[in-house]
Scaffold this motif. Structure first.
Motif, PDB file in Angstrom:
ATOM      1  N   GLU A 219      -5.555   1.572   0.530  1.00  0.00           N
ATOM      2  CA  GLU A 219      -5.973   2.295  -0.680  1.00  0.00           C
ATOM      3  C   GLU A 219      -7.259   1.760  -1.311  1.00  0.00           C
ATOM      4  OE1 GLU A 219      -1.479   3.245  -2.438  1.00  0.00           O
ATOM      5  OE2 GLU A 219      -2.593   1.505  -3.127  1.00  0.00           O
ATOM      6  N   SER A 220      -7.483   0.457  -1.154  1.00  0.00           N
ATOM      7  CA  SER A 220      -8.511  -0.190  -1.977  1.00  0.00           C
ATOM      8  C   SER A 220      -9.922   0.069  -1.477  1.00  0.00           C
ATOM      9  CB  SER A 220      -8.258  -1.692  -2.024  1.00  0.00           C
ATOM     10  OG  SER A 220      -6.941  -1.908  -2.455  1.00  0.00           O
ATOM     11  N   GLU A 221     -10.839   0.032  -2.444  1.00  0.00           N
ATOM     12  CA  GLU A 221     -12.260   0.121  -2.115  1.00  0.00           C
ATOM     13  C   GLU A 221     -12.753  -1.285  -1.848  1.00  0.00           C
ATOM     14  OE1 GLU A 221     -13.960   3.024  -2.109  1.00  0.00           O
ATOM     15  OE2 GLU A 221     -12.116   4.072  -2.654  1.00  0.00           O
ATOM     16  N   ASN A 222     -13.812  -1.376  -1.049  1.00  0.00           N
ATOM     17  CA  ASN A 222     -14.376  -2.700  -0.802  1.00  0.00           C
ATOM     18  C   ASN A 222     -14.792  -3.351  -2.124  1.00  0.00           C
ATOM     19  OD1 ASN A 222     -14.893  -4.675   0.974  1.00  0.00           O
ATOM     20  ND2 ASN A 222     -16.481  -3.564   2.109  1.00  0.00           N
ATOM     21  N   GLY A 223     -14.380  -4.589  -2.338  1.00  0.00           N
ATOM     22  CA  GLY A 223     -14.738  -5.306  -3.554  1.00  0.00           C
ATOM     23  C   GLY A 223     -13.720  -5.178  -4.666  1.00  0.00           C
ATOM     24  N   SER A 224     -12.745  -4.261  -4.508  1.00  0.00           N
ATOM     25  CA  SER A 224     -11.771  -4.095  -5.590  1.00  0.00           C
ATOM     26  C   SER A 224     -10.606  -5.078  -5.462  1.00  0.00           C
ATOM     27  CB  SER A 224     -11.239  -2.660  -5.630  1.00  0.00           C
ATOM     28  OG  SER A 224     -10.515  -2.374  -4.456  1.00  0.00           O
ATOM     29  N   LEU A 225     -10.441  -5.656  -4.285  1.00  0.00           N
ATOM     30  CA  LEU A 225      -9.409  -6.689  -4.104  1.00  0.00           C
ATOM     31  C   LEU A 225     -10.108  -8.040  -3.991  1.00  0.00           C
ATOM     32  CD1 LEU A 225      -6.899  -5.303  -1.421  1.00  0.00           C
ATOM     33  CD2 LEU A 225      -6.672  -5.250  -3.900  1.00  0.00           C
ATOM     34  N   ASP A 226      -9.330  -9.130  -4.152  1.00  0.00           N
ATOM     35  CA  ASP A 226      -9.936 -10.450  -4.012  1.00  0.00           C
ATOM     36  C   ASP A 226      -9.871 -10.939  -2.564  1.00  0.00           C
ATOM     37  OD1 ASP A 226      -7.251 -10.908  -3.870  1.00  0.00           O
ATOM     38  OD2 ASP A 226      -7.159 -12.411  -5.472  1.00  0.00           O
ATOM     39  N   LYS A 227      -9.651  -9.970  -1.637  1.00  0.00           N
ATOM     40  CA  LYS A 227      -9.639 -10.293  -0.206  1.00  0.00           C
ATOM     41  C   LYS A 227     -10.246  -9.115   0.551  1.00  0.00           C
ATOM     42  CE  LYS A 227      -4.880  -8.641   0.003  1.00  0.00           C
ATOM     43  NZ  LYS A 227      -3.473  -8.971   0.206  1.00  0.00           N
ATOM     44  N   PHE A 285       0.400   8.924   2.993  1.00  0.00           N
ATOM     45  CA  PHE A 285       1.356   7.997   3.601  1.00  0.00           C
ATOM     46  C   PHE A 285       1.424   6.664   2.837  1.00  0.00           C
ATOM     47  CE2 PHE A 285      -0.056  10.846   7.042  1.00  0.00           C
ATOM     48  CZ  PHE A 285       1.171  11.456   7.275  1.00  0.00           C
ATOM     49  N   THR A 286       0.349   6.337   2.097  1.00  0.00           N
ATOM     50  CA  THR A 286       0.430   5.122   1.264  1.00  0.00           C
ATOM     51  C   THR A 286       1.364   5.390   0.082  1.00  0.00           C
ATOM     52  OG1 THR A 286      -1.598   5.757   0.118  1.00  0.00           O
ATOM     53  CG2 THR A 286      -1.820   4.146   1.874  1.00  0.00           C
ATOM     54  N   ASP A 287       1.300   6.636  -0.455  1.00  0.00           N
ATOM     55  CA  ASP A 287       2.203   6.987  -1.571  1.00  0.00           C
ATOM     56  C   ASP A 287       3.651   6.938  -1.111  1.00  0.00           C
ATOM     57  OD1 ASP A 287      -0.086   7.494  -2.964  1.00  0.00           O
ATOM     58  OD2 ASP A 287      -0.001   9.668  -2.734  1.00  0.00           O
TER      59      ASP A 287
END
Ligand code: FPP
Ligand code: MG
Length: 328
Positions: A219-227, A285-287
């Motif tokens: 789900e996440s955009e690049n840079g939105s997680l700390d990994k 499918f993530t939902d």
């Protein structure tokens, strides 16, 4: 520092001083390392991350009336083991970002990261032995399971795995340390008869937590997680959103072809991974994976009812739902 305060918590029982204590104890342990062996100052390192295992331990401990000092000691062991496993996991995944910092494997190579992980495991066992030998013994069992889970995942990379195989992987690699926290904290209480419900709650929280982690990877955009994002798929790890997509009549074959293509490339092809992620997200499918995690947590209500009713239990419930609903 102290990112863990930002997640959650409108709790009545203030666990923040305990989290600070846990972090300072872990820093103290790291500072005891000979600088020639590993120089912490030259290699900044984030010791705690989200502190999910520590928070779970403290809140379950409060619910069961365990002294904070004891719950903190258990939490320190769990966070050390978790950190060690991430050092190893980042080598397995060839990740370059963890807890907002460059990984040790990307800066100093996988050998240093693996060996530092081993050293941290030894610190965790030292701490567990100080609690009592039985606690250290059960921690051995948990590390064994985590390693079995990571090995199973490794063996099944790029394969079309079943939901049951996925459940086994996450139960071993992630839920087993949550389960250890519950067993250790319940054993430290005067309510050992509650070990069954405590263990059931912990296993569901651990597996639910991992399912959400796996959804976030897509789900996440690049840079939105700390990994790094899309690390599971680029490393060939087949997680629940992807299993659901692979089993789908409309897009299953397309996804399977793309996963096979990814495997045949010499280096992780981010374009194919992005295409897979797009199909997984648009197919919702993530939902669906998130719904599975949520219903897993709804199902622990009867076990929760068996625990003493107090404000700490309300905090524990809120905390568990915030873990399952998290978006980063
Ligand atoms: C992260 O999974 C990793 C784990 C939950 C456990 C990994 C276990 C081992 C490497 C074996 C045990 C080793 C020791 C030293 C105890 P993930 O890749 O799904 O999570 P991520 O998205 O945060 O990378
Ligand atoms: Mg990983």
């Amino acid at each position: 520092m102290i990112k863990y305060f930002s997640i959650i918590m409108l709790t009545s029982a203030n666990i923040n001083p305990s989290l600070q204590k846990i972090e300072s104890e872990i820093i103290k342990i790291f500072k005891s390392i000979d600088k020639d062996v590993f120089d912490m100052e030259k290699n900044p390192f984030n010791f705690m991350g989200k502190a999910a295992r520590a928070k779970f331990t403290l809140l379950l401990g409060d619910t069961l009336g365990v002294k904070r000092r004891l719950a903190q000691e258990i939490a320190i062991c769990a966070e050390l083991i978790h950190t060690a496993s991430l050092l190893h996991d980042d080598c397995i995944d060839d990740s370059s970002l963890r807890r907002g910092l460059k990984t040790i494997n990307s800066k100093m190579g996988p050998n240093t990261a693996i060996l530092l992980g081993d050293l941290i495991v030894s610190f965790a066992f030292d701490c567990a032995m100080k609690i009592n030998p039985e606690t250290a013994q059960t921690l051995v069992g948990s590390v064994k399971k985590m390693t079995e889970g990571a090995l199973l995942e490794e063996n099944l990379k790029y394969k079309k795995i079943s939901r049951a195989q996925y459940d086994k992987i996450i139960s071993l690699k992630t839920a087993s340390i949550f389960n250890w926290c519950a067993i250790a904290v319940c054993s430290a209480s005067d309510k050992i008869e509650l070990i069954g419900p405590c263990s059931l709650i912990a296993k569901s929280v651990g597996s639910g937590f991992q399912i959400v982690d796996d959804a976030l990877d897509f789900e996440s955009e690049n840079g939105s997680l700390d990994k790094n994002i899309l690390k599971d798929i680029t490393a060939g790890k087949i997680t629940l959103p992807l299993i659901l997509a692979m089993n789908d009549k409309a897009c299953g074959n397309k996804i399977k072809d793309k996963v096979a293509k990814l495997q045949n490339e010499n280096s992780a092809n981010i374009h194919i991974a992005l295409e897979i992620a797009e199909t997984v997200k648009t197919g919702q499918f993530t939902d669906e994976a998130r719904k599975t995690a949520k219903s897993m947590i709804d199902d622990i209500a009867p076990a929760m009812d068996e625990l003493p009713s107090n404000t700490a239990k309300d905090d524990l419930k809120n905390f568990i739902y915030s873990l399952i609903n998290r978006t980063s």
